[in-house]
Write an enzyme that holds these catalytic residues in place. Structure first.
Site, PDB file in Angstrom:
ATOM      1  N   LYS A   1      -3.478  -2.163   2.546  1.00 40.61           N
ATOM      2  CA  LYS A   1      -3.117  -0.748   2.492  1.00 40.61           C
ATOM      3  C   LYS A   1      -3.810  -0.115   1.284  1.00 40.61           C
ATOM      4  O   LYS A   1      -3.153   0.365   0.355  1.00 40.61           O
ATOM      5  CB  LYS A   1      -1.592  -0.587   2.421  1.00 40.61           C
ATOM      6  CG  LYS A   1      -0.925  -0.861   3.765  1.00 40.61           C
ATOM      7  CD  LYS A   1       0.577  -0.758   3.716  1.00 40.61           C
ATOM      8  CE  LYS A   1       1.075   0.651   3.738  1.00 40.61           C
ATOM      9  NZ  LYS A   1       0.905   1.334   5.038  1.00 40.61           N
TER      10      LYS A   1
HETATM   11  C1  LIG Z   1      -2.609   1.539   9.477  1.00 37.61           C
HETATM   12  C2  LIG Z   1      -1.244   0.947   9.627  1.00 37.61           C
HETATM   13  N1  LIG Z   1      -1.016   0.067  10.609  1.00 37.61           N
HETATM   14  C3  LIG Z   1       0.193  -0.496  10.799  1.00 37.61           C
HETATM   15  C4  LIG Z   1       1.261  -0.191   9.992  1.00 37.61           C
HETATM   16  C5  LIG Z   1       2.583  -0.844  10.196  1.00 37.61           C
HETATM   17  O1  LIG Z   1       2.841  -1.792   9.198  1.00 37.61           O
HETATM   18  P1  LIG Z   1       4.313  -2.106   8.701  1.00 37.61           P
HETATM   19  O2  LIG Z   1       5.077  -2.526   9.919  1.00 37.61           O
HETATM   20  O3  LIG Z   1       4.179  -3.220   7.739  1.00 37.61           O
HETATM   21  O4  LIG Z   1       4.861  -0.878   8.116  1.00 37.61           O
HETATM   22  C6  LIG Z   1       1.076   0.740   8.948  1.00 37.61           C
HETATM   23  C7  LIG Z   1       2.180   1.110   8.054  1.00 37.61           C
HETATM   24  O5  LIG Z   1       2.403   0.513   7.041  1.00 37.61           O
HETATM   25  C8  LIG Z   1      -0.212   1.305   8.756  1.00 37.61           C
HETATM   26  O6  LIG Z   1      -0.428   2.184   7.770  1.00 37.61           O
END
Ligand SMILES: Cc1ncc(COP(=O)(O)O)c(C=O)c1O
Length: 291
Positions: free
Chosen positions: A141
């Site tokens: 992220k």
């Molecule tokens: C690009 C992206 N994909 C998927 C997710 C889902 O990840 P998570 O379930 O860990 O929040 C997120 C959010 O965090 C994201 O920003």
């Protein structure tokens, strides 16, 4: 927040040299308790992203978890909330790089309800592709790469959709702008593999475990063709901010019969109980805030 000071020359502001997390606290009205969901896993992912950007964090995972609980407790919020830790290159210096810069860290908490606040999400396949792993570290992220998500989201919004579905550079289904995606195909759950440029979602991992252990459903991680989006029986997004969001239509085609599918609805119910600390079996995923 009013007292926070960030220089206009802070490196990460210019070049996206930061790594963040999105963590949820879920309010349980009956117990007057906030449960933070899979707290440790969020900091483990943050640390991995920091390694990529060469950011050294000032605390261990356990210390970050303690600080987070303290932050939420001090704010005293009694509703669903969202915690945003962010590690970043804090030197006041221009010049695009990861090396030779100092590291900073902050976090804050805000009240926040469901992210895609619709019963069934209307999606469009984006003209923007999710960058491959040799273009951007897709498994992290890192703030800078969210311009890809922002462009896709706005394109979808301006075209009348709620959310975008991004394909990989090769044209396989990858994920939403801030969510992972699952399809129900012939009774199995199918979701893109990590190597298709997805963020390894913590909600994705949770749903895979719950589908297998609570519903006895096969979960297949494989490459998905665009056409399969149009032929799936059910589809839904997963994400910390989003929870489980049923997808009602993709590119103006109803998913299944256009209604929320039975597998999606059942998973939503199980997941909701798990994140609010109602399922004893999964209570170890929930960190209580108040004594
Ligand atoms: C690009 C992206 N994909 C998927 C997710 C889902 O990840 P998570 O379930 O860990 O929040 C997120 C959010 O965090 C994201 O920003």
């Amino acid at each position: 927040m009013a007292e926070a000071k960030l220089s206009v020359m802070t490196n990460f502001l210019h070049y996206g040299t930061g790594v963040f997390e999105g963590i949820r606290g879920n309010w349980n009205e009956e117990r007057k308790q906030t449960y933070i969901f899979r707290l440790k896993e969020h900091y483990e992912r943050l640390i991995k992203g920091c390694k990529v950007l060469k950011i050294t964090l000032p605390h261990t995972v356990d210390q970050f978890c303690q600080l987070t609980v303290e932050l939420v407790a001090k704010n005293g919020l009694k509703e669903d909330l969202y915690i945003r830790p962010l590690a970043y290159k804090c030197t006041e210096a221009l010049g695009v790089r990861c090396h030779g810069l100092e590291d900073g860290f902050f976090m804050f908490v805000i009240p926040w309800g469901p992210y895609l606040n619709v019963e069934k999400v209307k999606c469009g396949v984006s003209s923007w592709r999710r960058p491959g792993n040799n273009v951007m570290p897709a498994q992290t992220k890192i703030t800078g790469q969210y311009i890809n998500s922002a462009l896709a989201k706005t394109e979808a919004y301006e075209n009348g959709f709620d959310e975008a579905i991004l394909l990989t550079e090769e044209g396989y289904v990858s994920e939403g702008s801030g969510e992972n995606i699952f399809l129900v195909i012939d009774g199995s759950l199918v979701t893109p593999p990590i190597y298709n440029s997805i963020l390894p979602g913590i909600t994705r991992d949770t749903v895979i475990k719950l589908a297998k252990d609570e519903m006895g459903i096969d979960v297949i991680e494989r490459q998905i063709d665009r056409t399969e989006l149009y032929m799936a029986n059910e589809a839904f997004f997963t994400g910390t901010a989003t929870h489980i969001a049923p997808i009602g239509e993709i590119d103006h085609r109803p998913v299944g019969n256009g209604e929320i599918g039975s597998i999606t609805a059942k998973l939503q119910k199980i997941y909701t109980d798990v994140i609010r600390g109602i399922s004893p079996k999964y209570i170890s995923w929930c960190t209580p805030v108040y004594k």
